[in-house]
Scaffold this motif. Structure first.
Motif, PDB file in Angstrom:
ATOM      1  N   GLY A 132       0.810  -1.216   0.000  1.00  0.00           N
ATOM      2  CA  GLY A 132       0.000   0.000   0.000  1.00  0.00           C
ATOM      3  C   GLY A 132       0.834   1.252   0.000  1.00  0.00           C
ATOM      4  N   LYS A 133       0.289   2.282  -0.599  1.00  0.00           N
ATOM      5  CA  LYS A 133       0.906   3.621  -0.630  1.00  0.00           C
ATOM      6  C   LYS A 133      -0.200   4.634  -0.400  1.00  0.00           C
ATOM      7  CE  LYS A 133       4.326   6.572  -1.467  1.00  0.00           C
ATOM      8  NZ  LYS A 133       4.962   6.784  -2.783  1.00  0.00           N
ATOM      9  N   ARG A 134       0.096   5.649   0.397  1.00  0.00           N
ATOM     10  CA  ARG A 134      -0.863   6.694   0.745  1.00  0.00           C
ATOM     11  C   ARG A 134      -2.163   6.075   1.258  1.00  0.00           C
ATOM     12  NH1 ARG A 134       1.318  11.480  -0.594  1.00  0.00           N
ATOM     13  NH2 ARG A 134      -0.626  12.543  -0.005  1.00  0.00           N
ATOM     14  N   ILE A 220       0.636   3.866  10.153  1.00  0.00           N
ATOM     15  CA  ILE A 220       0.602   3.293   8.798  1.00  0.00           C
ATOM     16  C   ILE A 220       0.295   4.365   7.762  1.00  0.00           C
ATOM     17  CG2 ILE A 220      -0.721   1.742   7.290  1.00  0.00           C
ATOM     18  CD1 ILE A 220      -0.916  -0.174   9.693  1.00  0.00           C
ATOM     19  N   SER A 221      -0.680   5.213   8.056  1.00  0.00           N
ATOM     20  CA  SER A 221      -1.073   6.241   7.100  1.00  0.00           C
ATOM     21  C   SER A 221       0.059   7.229   6.833  1.00  0.00           C
ATOM     22  CB  SER A 221      -2.311   6.978   7.616  1.00  0.00           C
ATOM     23  OG  SER A 221      -2.732   7.961   6.706  1.00  0.00           O
ATOM     24  N   VAL A 222       0.705   7.710   7.909  1.00  0.00           N
ATOM     25  CA  VAL A 222       1.783   8.693   7.747  1.00  0.00           C
ATOM     26  C   VAL A 222       2.980   8.076   7.030  1.00  0.00           C
ATOM     27  CG1 VAL A 222       3.442  10.142   8.964  1.00  0.00           C
ATOM     28  CG2 VAL A 222       1.051  10.101   9.696  1.00  0.00           C
ATOM     29  N   MET A 227       6.603   6.143   1.807  1.00  0.00           N
ATOM     30  CA  MET A 227       7.216   4.876   1.411  1.00  0.00           C
ATOM     31  C   MET A 227       6.125   3.843   1.178  1.00  0.00           C
ATOM     32  SD  MET A 227       8.786   3.241   4.957  1.00  0.00           S
ATOM     33  CE  MET A 227       9.598   4.722   5.577  1.00  0.00           C
ATOM     34  N   THR A 228       6.345   2.985   0.218  1.00  0.00           N
ATOM     35  CA  THR A 228       5.420   1.895  -0.031  1.00  0.00           C
ATOM     36  C   THR A 228       5.583   0.836   1.042  1.00  0.00           C
ATOM     37  OG1 THR A 228       5.504   2.277  -2.419  1.00  0.00           O
ATOM     38  CG2 THR A 228       4.719   0.122  -1.691  1.00  0.00           C
TER      39      THR A 228
END
Length: 276
Positions: A132-134, A220-222, A227-228
């Motif tokens: 995941g990213k962003r 996780i969100s920040v 970074m992926t």
């Protein structure tokens, strides 16, 4: 579900822990490594399968080749307070290399000619299950595969001498983890778990994940904004008060010390410090 890596009859494998036995991966038709299993998303039912008694296997670090080991600093209110500081608003991170991985009951060889201020830190580690990213904060827990116990061993003289944390946190075997990965569905509330460290049976840290400052979804969100995150990534979420460097008098680890770190419902690690 609990996923463990182990050595049995000279062979390294992994499997699902069911009661007091472990069902090997080869009997379940699942991928060859824990990292591949996490990435696959496969659901497995170990009930009724023949297993090996846990008493007959050597438990190893649940992950041997994680893409990243990400650690947070100053992320417990009581740990920040014992330093006279406020917790940061965003995660303060450093990385540990894969060579720092150690098993849950492995001896930890320390080069005491390189560091004389070795410290313990019990931490709740999050294992990422999806790429995941962003990642939005409200969706972040869907990216958590599970949890495990983590000891962020630290060479304080190197850490504070460098004025940054990586070298002092990255010595070989300075990241004991395990004893298995407990999947997210098994832990109803990750913020109500008692966590303790004992050295030679003496309690040094006794706190709760309730004192975590930046919670897992925001971490996780920040992090994923820059970074992926990948399946098998480990995020160690910080330690509570009671570490050796901020005790009075200070308490650093020495050869022969037995360090036990435990988190409620996740298990414990027991490692002996030895001179390299």
């Amino acid at each position: 579900m609990r996923i463990a890596r182990f050595r049995f009859n000279g062979k390294i494998s992994y499997g699902i822990v069911l009661g007091e036995k472990v069902i090997p991966a080869e009997k379940l038709g699942i991928p060859e490594t824990v990292e591949e299993f996490i990435a696959s998303g496969i659901k497995v039912s170990p009930e009724g399968k023949e297993g090996i008694p846990l008493s007959k296997v050597e438990l190893l670090a649940p992950l041997s080749n994680p893409p990243k080991i990400i650690c947070l600093g100053l992320n417990y209110f009581d740990h920040a307070e014992e330093q006279g500081r406020e917790p940061p608003k965003d995660p303060v991170i450093f990385l540990k290399p894969r060579t720092s991985i150690a098993g849950p009951f492995e001896d930890i060889p320390v080069p005491f000619d390189y560091t004389t201020q070795v410290d313990y830190e019990v931490e709740l580690a999050v294992v990422i299950g999806r790429k995941g990213k962003r990642i939005p904060e409200e969706e972040a827990m869907n990216y958590v595969f599970g949890y495990m116990v983590f000891n962020d061993l630290s060479a304080r003289d190197i850490q504070f001498g460098d004025k940054q944390w990586t070298r002092g946190k990255s010595l070989d075997k300075f990241a004991p983890m395990g004893p298995w990965i407990t999947t997210r569905d098994e832990i109803r509330d990750p913020y109500s778990l008692r966590m303790r460290t004992l050295v030679n049976g003496e309690v040094m840290q006794d706190s709760s994940t309730a004192k975590m400052a930046i919670k897992i979804p925001r971490i996780i969100s920040v992090l994923s904004k820059g970074m992926t995150l990948e399946p098998g990534d480990i995020i160690a979420t910080g330690t509570p008060a009671g570490v050796g460097v901020f005790r009075n008098p200070q308490r650093f680890l020495k050869p022969g010390d037995i360090v036990e770190v435990e988190i409620e419902n996740l298990g414990f690690l027991r490692n002996r410090i030895v001179a390299e």
